[in-house]
Design an enzyme around this catalytic site. Structure first.
Site, short mmCIF file in Angstrom:
data_model
loop_
_atom_site.label_atom_id
_atom_site.label_comp_id
_atom_site.label_asym_id
_atom_site.label_seq_id
_atom_site.Cartn_x
_atom_site.Cartn_y
_atom_site.Cartn_z
N ARG A 73 -14.78 2.95 5.59
CA ARG A 73 -15.05 4.19 5.53
C ARG A 73 -15.66 4.89 4.35
O ARG A 73 -14.85 4.68 3.39
CB ARG A 73 -13.93 5.03 6.05
CG ARG A 73 -13.42 4.59 7.56
CD ARG A 73 -12.51 5.56 8.11
NE ARG A 73 -12.81 6.92 8.39
CZ ARG A 73 -12.16 7.80 9.00
NH1 ARG A 73 -10.79 7.41 9.21
NH2 ARG A 73 -12.34 9.05 9.04
N PRO A 74 -16.67 5.67 4.32
CA PRO A 74 -17.06 6.26 2.97
C PRO A 74 -16.17 7.18 2.45
O PRO A 74 -15.40 7.72 3.31
CB PRO A 74 -18.45 6.90 3.13
CG PRO A 74 -18.50 7.04 4.71
CD PRO A 74 -17.51 6.06 5.36
N ARG B 228 0.87 -1.16 -0.08
CA ARG B 228 0.17 0.15 0.02
C ARG B 228 0.92 1.27 -0.04
O ARG B 228 1.81 1.39 0.70
CB ARG B 228 -0.92 -0.10 1.31
CG ARG B 228 -1.83 -1.15 1.40
CD ARG B 228 -2.66 -1.24 2.55
NE ARG B 228 -1.39 -1.66 3.69
CZ ARG B 228 -1.72 -1.63 4.78
NH1 ARG B 228 -2.88 -1.23 5.47
NH2 ARG B 228 -0.78 -1.69 5.72
N LYS C 43 -4.49 9.40 -1.38
CA LYS C 43 -4.90 9.37 -0.14
C LYS C 43 -3.89 9.65 0.77
O LYS C 43 -2.95 10.39 0.10
CB LYS C 43 -5.11 7.60 0.21
CG LYS C 43 -3.56 6.99 -0.14
CD LYS C 43 -3.84 5.59 0.57
CE LYS C 43 -2.52 4.92 0.63
NZ LYS C 43 -2.42 3.50 1.04
N LYS D 200 -3.91 -11.18 -7.12
CA LYS D 200 -3.78 -10.01 -6.98
C LYS D 200 -5.11 -9.33 -7.62
O LYS D 200 -5.63 -8.21 -6.83
CB LYS D 200 -2.53 -9.37 -7.67
CG LYS D 200 -2.37 -7.59 -7.52
CD LYS D 200 -2.30 -7.37 -6.11
CE LYS D 200 -2.01 -5.68 -5.97
NZ LYS D 200 -0.99 -5.10 -6.49
N CYS E 143 -3.50 1.33 -8.30
CA CYS E 143 -4.00 -0.20 -8.64
C CYS E 143 -5.65 -0.28 -8.80
O CYS E 143 -5.90 -0.95 -9.90
CB CYS E 143 -3.53 -0.70 -7.16
SG CYS E 143 -1.86 -0.86 -6.95
#
EC number: 1.1.1.22
Length: 431
Positions: free
Chosen positions: A249-250, A152, A319, A202, A258
């Site tokens: 979580r919205p 991640r 993010k 994956k 990815c």
């Protein structure tokens, strides 16, 4: 643990993390890239990827003589026992994975691979790629192994060194065991399988995560209409061990390097064998609707029209913890807002370059200046501690739309701001 001589081709998120972490485990690693400037910067210990711990590993690996960087794949594989292909497989025509980089490197290395080497496909690739690479190499002495990554962005080093599992697939069991042994020091569960199954793992995992995100966004919309609070709902769901707390979580939609390309690739894989994977297709469609739903909320916040409205955006990366803008839902929402006539001013702690369709500012409070509404799109922790009284003073309007359920409702209320979010009853007070 046996020390192996390893070559890593490609120094993006996956390649650089793989090379630096394998070196930290004691292996001797040479990483290759076609970008001469990037190679020079890495040799100088300059890492452009925002990834906690990665710069230290690169510096330590080079200082210990276990990690080196070279230009060109051929220069890396001279005496390599194992060669990792960590190359981009972006979304190509029709949504299928573009394997041109993988195939090009395989052709380039065919004549120079040492006898008995193992080639490992670390890139996310469709089922059958290991067979395709083996055919391009045309070397009976060289085995091809699939070893998908589960890293991640923002926690790639930690994910590599503390993995949930290690998946290794090959139609040559000895080759698979040889690759699995590289990670023995980690003590993680290792799952050995055939190459096709490893390649599918994956895609299956990422599509499941995308479906979970789209599902919770749909639940949030339903909560607004029936008078429930999605944070309470997901809290109650997450304690069920079959469901878990993660990816509940919205938000403004899912994105990144990815999930978008992997969901589209899965659809193409299914179509190629005559399967209508309606769940994945609906997951993608729901994600597109979610971005529009955020725009509709902004429109409502400014009185029904976005034409000429000044909107402040907090966050641009897909993010928190990364500077990656690839398929960022924040940028997708920004594009829709611009198309509707809004004027955008944005801030992200790790994105400082100019972007089309908006003004990017260095100071977060400046997004609020004369803004009709402010929208939080990326959950950077520093946004929680903004001076909200100052934000209120700078704004022309009073609504802050929190698409990540990230902000302190009491702090905004004390500043006189109206906090709106996702998944909260429409008739209920904000907070």
């Amino acid at each position: 643990m046996f020390v192996r001589r390893i070559a890593v081709v490609g120094t993006g998120y996956v390649g650089l993390t793989t090379g630096a972490c394998l070196a930290s485990l004691g292996h001797r690693v040479v990483c290759a890239d076609v970008d001469a400037l990037k190679v020079a910067r890495l040799r100088a210990g300059q890492v452009d990827i925002l990834e906690p711990g990665l710069t230290d590993l690169v510096t330590e690996g080079q200082a210990a003589g276990r990690l080196a960087f070279v230009e060109g794949a051929r220069a890396a594989v001279g005496d390599a026992e194992v060669v990792f292909l960590c190359l981009p497989t972006p979304m190509g025509a029709g949504g299928a994975a573009d394997l041109s980089a993988v195939e090009s490197v395989a052709r380039d290395l065919r004549e120079v691979l040492p006898y008995g080497a193992v080639v490992v496909c670390k890139s996310t690739v469709p089922v059958g790629t290991s067979v395709r690479v083996a055919a391009l190499l045309d070397r009976d002495d060289v085995a091809v192994v699939s070893n998908p990554e589960f890293l991640r962005e923002g926690s790639a080093v930690r994910d590599f060194l503390r993995p949930d599992r290690i998946v290794v697939g090959s139609d040559s069991p000895p080759a698979a065991e040889r690759v699995a042994a590289l990670f023995a020091k980690l003590g993680a569960p290792t799952v050995l399988m055939d190459a096709a199954s490893a390649e599918m793992v994956k895609y299956a995992a990422n599509c499941f995560l995308a479906m979970k995100l789209s599902y919770v966004n749909a639940v949030a919309e339903l909560c607004e209409l029936v008078g429930a609070d999605v944070s309470s709902v997901t809290d109650g769901m997450g304690y069920d061990r079959r469901i878990g707390q993660s990816f509940l979580r919205p938000g403004p939609g899912w994105g990144g390097s990815c999930l978008p390309k992997d969901t589209h690739a899965m659809l193409r894989i299914a179509e190629s064998v005559g399967v209508d994977f309606a769940l994945v297709r609906s997951t993608i469609e729901a994600n597109q609707r979610q971005r529009q739903r955020v725009v509709d909320k902004v429109r409502d916040a400014v009185g029904g029209t976005l034409a000429g409205a000044r909107i402040g955006l907090l966050g641009l990366a897909f993010k928190a913890g990364t500077n990656d803008l690839r398929d960022s839902p924040a940028l997708a929402v920004a594009e829709l807002l611009t198309f509707a006539g809004a004027r955008l001013v944005a801030h992200d702690p790790e994105v400082r370059r100019p972007l089309v369709g908006m003004t990017v500012v260095d100071e977060p409070h400046e997004v609020a200046r004369d803004a009709d509404a402010v929208v939080l799109l990326t959950e950077w922790p520093q946004f929680r501690t903004l001076d909200w009284t100052r934000v209120a003073d700078l704004m022309a309007g009073s609504v802050v739309l929190d698409t990540r359920d990230h902000l302190d409702a009491d702090a905004l209320r004390r500043a006189g701001l109206v906090l709106r979010g996702l998944g909260r009853p429409q008739h209920a007070p904000t907070g």
